[in-house]
Structure formats: C-alpha cells, structure tokens
Design a protein around this motif. Structure first.
Motif, PDB file in Angstrom:
ATOM      1  N   SER A 205     -93.116 -36.627  28.036  1.00  0.00           N
ATOM      2  CA  SER A 205     -91.879 -36.087  27.464  1.00  0.00           C
ATOM      3  C   SER A 205     -91.726 -36.453  26.000  1.00  0.00           C
ATOM      4  O   SER A 205     -92.338 -37.400  25.513  1.00  0.00           O
ATOM      5  N   TRP A 206     -90.869 -35.706  25.354  1.00  0.00           N
ATOM      6  CA  TRP A 206     -90.329 -36.074  24.047  1.00  0.00           C
ATOM      7  C   TRP A 206     -88.818 -36.281  24.207  1.00  0.00           C
ATOM      8  O   TRP A 206     -88.148 -35.515  24.927  1.00  0.00           O
ATOM      9  N   ALA A 207     -88.320 -37.291  23.535  1.00  0.00           N
ATOM     10  CA  ALA A 207     -86.878 -37.547  23.501  1.00  0.00           C
ATOM     11  C   ALA A 207     -86.526 -37.914  22.067  1.00  0.00           C
ATOM     12  O   ALA A 207     -87.408 -38.235  21.264  1.00  0.00           O
TER      13      ALA A 207
ATOM     14  N   GLU B  31     -81.419 -38.466  23.720  1.00  0.00           N
ATOM     15  CA  GLU B  31     -81.398 -37.117  24.290  1.00  0.00           C
ATOM     16  C   GLU B  31     -82.805 -36.696  24.678  1.00  0.00           C
ATOM     17  O   GLU B  31     -83.724 -36.776  23.862  1.00  0.00           O
ATOM     18  N   TRP B  32     -82.982 -36.247  25.909  1.00  0.00           N
ATOM     19  CA  TRP B  32     -84.266 -35.683  26.326  1.00  0.00           C
ATOM     20  C   TRP B  32     -84.465 -34.345  25.628  1.00  0.00           C
ATOM     21  O   TRP B  32     -83.544 -33.522  25.565  1.00  0.00           O
TER      22      TRP B  32
ATOM     23  N   GLY C 248     -90.367 -31.748  28.254  1.00  0.00           N
ATOM     24  CA  GLY C 248     -91.336 -32.404  29.121  1.00  0.00           C
ATOM     25  C   GLY C 248     -92.412 -31.434  29.547  1.00  0.00           C
ATOM     26  O   GLY C 248     -92.220 -30.213  29.519  1.00  0.00           O
TER      27      GLY C 248
ATOM     28  N   TYR D 263     -90.711 -35.462  34.525  1.00  0.00           N
ATOM     29  CA  TYR D 263     -90.658 -35.799  33.097  1.00  0.00           C
ATOM     30  C   TYR D 263     -89.245 -36.020  32.573  1.00  0.00           C
ATOM     31  O   TYR D 263     -89.037 -36.075  31.373  1.00  0.00           O
ATOM     32  N   TYR D 264     -88.257 -36.121  33.449  1.00  0.00           N
ATOM     33  CA  TYR D 264     -86.895 -36.281  32.964  1.00  0.00           C
ATOM     34  C   TYR D 264     -86.598 -37.716  32.566  1.00  0.00           C
ATOM     35  O   TYR D 264     -87.236 -38.664  33.022  1.00  0.00           O
ATOM     36  N   ILE D 265     -85.599 -37.869  31.736  1.00  0.00           N
ATOM     37  CA  ILE D 265     -85.386 -39.123  31.009  1.00  0.00           C
ATOM     38  C   ILE D 265     -85.023 -40.283  31.921  1.00  0.00           C
ATOM     39  O   ILE D 265     -85.240 -41.443  31.567  1.00  0.00           O
TER      40      ILE D 265
ATOM     41  N   LEU E  43     -88.538 -42.117  32.881  1.00  0.00           N
ATOM     42  CA  LEU E  43     -89.640 -42.361  31.948  1.00  0.00           C
ATOM     43  C   LEU E  43     -89.931 -43.862  31.889  1.00  0.00           C
ATOM     44  O   LEU E  43     -89.000 -44.672  31.793  1.00  0.00           O
TER      45      LEU E  43
ATOM     46  N   TRP F  29     -92.732 -45.981  26.493  1.00  0.00           N
ATOM     47  CA  TRP F  29     -92.167 -45.378  25.285  1.00  0.00           C
ATOM     48  C   TRP F  29     -92.951 -45.806  24.053  1.00  0.00           C
ATOM     49  O   TRP F  29     -93.420 -46.940  23.962  1.00  0.00           O
TER      50      TRP F  29
END
Length: 123
Positions: free
Chosen positions: A35-37, A46-47, A50, A105-107, A110, A113
C-alpha cells in the motif's frame, strides 16, 4: 526484517506529476500486498492505494482515484505510485507499507512501514 525505502518525492506544480518508488527488502515481496499511505498535520494518516501481491487488483481512495496509479515490479522488489494532476491538497509525507497477506492492503492491518518521502504541491 522488513525494510522499505521510499524515493521520488519533491516539489511539483499543481497539475504536475511525480512518480514515487519504494524499494523493498527483508521479506518475500512477491508474496504480499502493498500500500501507499500519506500523512498531513491536518488530516492525519490516510490510506491512498493498495495492490495485491500479483498486481491483479488495485484500489484507491476516492481523493486520488483517476489521478494516481499504483504498480509493482516483483522482479525488482519495487512498488510505485504514479501521481498525475497533482493538487495542493496532495501535499503530504507519503509512505509505502506492507500488507499482512497477499490480498489485504487496508491501513488497519499494514505491518511494515518505510520512513516516507515528502511531496509538496505548490506554485
């Protein structure tokens, strides 16, 4: 141990583009969703997006849908985020993160990091 190193941040003008990269090591990258957040002082964490381990599924926050594209290269162990049509509200510290499985892939789950790369969108 999981190591994630983001790069590609910087200053962009509104309407411009940037491409973020995340080099992964310390785990079998191709086995995990990623993912990217992003974090801002105003909105917190904030997510953003993903992607499944095999790249077959990707999802986006409504705030970036249609403008950002997530992708991955499982040979190079690298995650990407192509950001187009950037807006000032995209200004944030962007993180890549490892999912707990190949398809989640949700925040909330995770479990690894990076240190983040700063994106500033301003004229």
């Amino acid at each position: 141990q999981v190591q994630l190193v983001e790069s590609g941040g910087g200053l962009a003008q509104p309407g411009g583009s940037l491409r973020l990269s995340c080099a992964a090591s310390g785990f079998t990258f191709s086995n995990y969703a990623m993912s990217w957040a992003r974090h801002t002082t105003g909105k917190g964490l904030e997510w953003v997006s993903g992607i499944y381990s095999d790249g077959s599924n990707a999802n986006y926050a409504d705030s970036v849908k249609g403008r950002f594209t997530i992708s991955r290269d499982n040979v190079k162990n690298t995650l990407y985020l192509q950001m187009n049509s950037l807006k000032p509200e995209d200004t944030a510290l962007y993180f890549c993160a490892k999912g707990p499985s190949d398809t989640y892939y949700y925040i909330d789950a995770l479990d690894g990091w990076g240190q983040g790369t700063l994106v500033t969108v301003s004229s």
